[in-house]
Motif scaffolding. Sequence first.
Motif, short mmCIF file in Angstrom:
data_model
loop_
_atom_site.label_atom_id
_atom_site.label_comp_id
_atom_site.label_asym_id
_atom_site.label_seq_id
_atom_site.Cartn_x
_atom_site.Cartn_y
_atom_site.Cartn_z
N GLN A 64 0.82 -1.20 0.00
CA GLN A 64 0.00 0.00 0.00
C GLN A 64 0.86 1.26 0.00
N GLN A 65 1.91 1.27 0.80
CA GLN A 65 2.80 2.43 0.85
C GLN A 65 3.51 2.64 -0.49
N GLN A 68 1.17 4.07 -3.04
CA GLN A 68 0.97 5.50 -2.79
C GLN A 68 2.13 6.32 -3.31
N SER A 69 3.36 5.78 -3.18
CA SER A 69 4.52 6.51 -3.68
C SER A 69 4.51 6.61 -5.20
N ASN A 71 1.67 6.85 -6.81
CA ASN A 71 0.35 7.43 -7.10
C ASN A 71 -0.56 6.44 -7.82
#
Length: 226
Positions: A64-65, A68-69, A71
């Motif tokens: 998930q992280q 997010q990085s 996008n």
Amino acid sequence: MLIALRERITGYIAWIFVIVITIPFMLWGVQEYFGTGQDGYAIKVNDQEISMQEFDRAMSNNRQQLLQSFNGRVPPSFDLNAFVREQTVNQLLNQELINQLIENYNYRVSPADLAEAIAQESVFQRDGRFDHEIYAAELRSRGFSPRAYEQAHLQEVLSGQIQQGIQSTAFATRQEVEKIVKLRYQERGFDFILLPREKYASDVKVTDEQAQAYYDEYKEAFITEE
């Protein structure tokens, strides 16, 4: 074949037959339900087991992280699953080694210090102050109960104590400092020539036969890893 078997097996013999073939399936089902059919851990560090549940949760958080990085747009050439798996294995290995060090040296953090560390996390704040509603919602989204998160964060604080203690007491010899300075401020000299491609491109003629011959000679150069 099954019809003929049914016609020949009747009465108590039929019941015995049914029980005999049913027991293995029952035992197999119970074994699968309780998870005893496979190893109950993902990683083992000095006889300490890291469960599959913990590994999967760490994998999910890391994925998930990473998403997010990016996008949410991961490049097609990037093997997301392989990267996250390797990252998670290294993360859990390092963390477990530190946890064992914490246990061996009896490091401790008071409840007040732990609460202050959690309250200072920006993700749990609203207008610069800790917000209980945001805290509860964020933990739900991560799949943590307050107790489980506090325990996990406790380990992070303890780990920080160990790492800070090591870093703050680190030192370097004079020879090491001189070597680092020489490497950092070293200089290199070189000469180069610029050849404008436009001046020579029109003179280059490559036939299909030449291209095929070059490819046949250097096939290994055009192979990538699976």
